[in-house]
Design a protein around this motif. Structure first.
Motif, PDB file in Angstrom:
ATOM      1  N   SER A   3       0.703  -1.330   0.007  1.00  0.00           N
ATOM      2  CA  SER A   3      -0.008  -0.017   0.021  1.00  0.00           C
ATOM      3  C   SER A   3       0.843   1.092   0.018  1.00  0.00           C
ATOM      4  N   TYR A   4       0.581   2.180  -1.033  1.00  0.00           N
ATOM      5  CA  TYR A   4       1.517   3.206  -0.993  1.00  0.00           C
ATOM      6  C   TYR A   4       0.640   4.576  -1.376  1.00  0.00           C
ATOM      7  N   ASN A   5       0.683   5.500  -0.765  1.00  0.00           N
ATOM      8  CA  ASN A   5       0.138   6.952  -1.146  1.00  0.00           C
ATOM      9  C   ASN A   5       1.247   7.726  -1.848  1.00  0.00           C
ATOM     10  N   LEU A   6       0.906   7.904  -3.162  1.00  0.00           N
ATOM     11  CA  LEU A   6       1.990   8.491  -3.963  1.00  0.00           C
ATOM     12  C   LEU A   6       2.048  10.109  -3.862  1.00  0.00           C
ATOM     13  N   HIS A   7       0.986  10.637  -3.149  1.00  0.00           N
ATOM     14  CA  HIS A   7       1.211  12.095  -3.311  1.00  0.00           C
ATOM     15  C   HIS A   7       1.389  12.771  -4.627  1.00  0.00           C
ATOM     16  N   GLY A   8       0.731  11.977  -5.405  1.00  0.00           N
ATOM     17  CA  GLY A   8       0.705  12.568  -6.860  1.00  0.00           C
ATOM     18  C   GLY A   8       1.397  11.344  -7.601  1.00  0.00           C
ATOM     19  N   SER A 223       7.467  10.805  -2.168  1.00  0.00           N
ATOM     20  CA  SER A 223       5.982  11.153  -1.704  1.00  0.00           C
ATOM     21  C   SER A 223       6.417  11.487  -0.308  1.00  0.00           C
ATOM     22  N   ASP A 224       5.244  11.795   0.758  1.00  0.00           N
ATOM     23  CA  ASP A 224       5.556  12.173   1.907  1.00  0.00           C
ATOM     24  C   ASP A 224       4.897  10.874   2.721  1.00  0.00           C
ATOM     25  N   HIS A 225       4.727   9.795   2.166  1.00  0.00           N
ATOM     26  CA  HIS A 225       4.354   8.564   2.881  1.00  0.00           C
ATOM     27  C   HIS A 225       5.380   7.483   2.508  1.00  0.00           C
ATOM     28  N   LEU A 226       5.603   6.547   3.649  1.00  0.00           N
ATOM     29  CA  LEU A 226       6.229   5.357   3.292  1.00  0.00           C
ATOM     30  C   LEU A 226       5.339   4.192   2.813  1.00  0.00           C
TER      31      LEU A 226
END
Length: 250
Positions: A3-8, A223-226
């Motif tokens: 699972s990965y939040n790309l931040h775009g 991204s700002d997520h890991l």
């Protein structure tokens, strides 16, 4: 499953390519790709070994005229083509998407953040929709992953609502079932605001078939997520999805 939040899309593409090259995950749950429906196929540029489904959060805004401000939102999943015979897409929405893969029901979520208008009501409605999805497929293993935009160890209303949702559906946090190092390692960070928090999670109803969890450090992560990772067992003997589309879920 990653699972990965790309931040775009532009920020997350390099990280996605590294995940595919180094881990070759069977499924990648994506949040905040920021793409319109017309541009969603850009996610297939990550690898030709995957097929894609998902939704955009941009279409309604774009249909009313030029976009003002930065793009936002969207969920999608990349699934290895080798699983196509045991995969069925069930539901896509702006903030979640659902797919059946073999004996697993995979749910990818991007829940509203603290700055969203009417967050409490929206969050509650989304959890009710996820309740309905689970009730429609009682014989599946569930893996619900993504950006919950809340620290589930907190004591605010949203944290309470998610924990109550877990109790209703007999769900467990993978970071609790399979702790690695320091519990609740931050999965989100903003250097300019000097903030960091644990807001990305995997939830499951199957303790026996989930055998690992970790956060993933990337060589280059814009991204700002890991990314977070879940390792699951599945039934190779399943030849077709034992489920039906959730047509009555909006």
């Amino acid at each position: 499953v990653i699972s990965y939040n790309l931040h775009g899309y532009n920020q997350g593409l390099t990280g996605l390519q590294e995940l595919v090259a180094t881990l070759s995950p069977d499924v990648i749950m994506i949040q905040e790709h920021w793409l319109s429906t017309d541009n969603l196929p850009d996610l297939c540029n990550v690898s030709h070994d995957y097929f894609l489904f998902g939704s955009s959060a941009m279409d309604e805004n774009l249909s009313s005229g030029p976009l003002f401000g930065r793009p936002y939102g969207g969920t999608a999943m990349l699934i290895k083509k080798s699983y196509s015979a045991v995969t069925m897409t069930l539901s896509t929405a702006e903030r979640y998407c659902v797919v059946s893969v073999a004996n697993w029901l995979l749910v990818n979520v991007y829940m509203p953040s603290s700055g969203v208008k009417d967050r409490r009501e929206l969050y509650t409605d989304l959890l009710c929709e996820l309740d309905n999805v689970i009730q429609l497929h009682p014989n599946k293993n569930y893996l619900i992953g993504g950006d919950f935009n809340v620290d589930l160890n907190g004591n605010d209303y949203v944290s309470y609502a998610v924990n109550n949702f877990m109790l209703r559906n007999n769900l467990y946090r993978l970071d609790v079932l399979h702790p690695v190092g320091t519990r609740c390692r931050p999965t989100y960070g903003n250097e300019s605001l000097h903030t960091a928090s644990c807001i990305d999670y995997f939830l499951t109803n199957s303790q026996s078939d989930t055998i690992g969890f970790n956060t993933v450090d990337l060589d280059l992560n814009l991204s700002d997520h890991l990314p977070i990772l879940a390792v699951c067992k599945y039934q190779e003997t399943v030849t077709c999805p034992n489920t039906k589309p959730a047509a009555n879920v909006t």
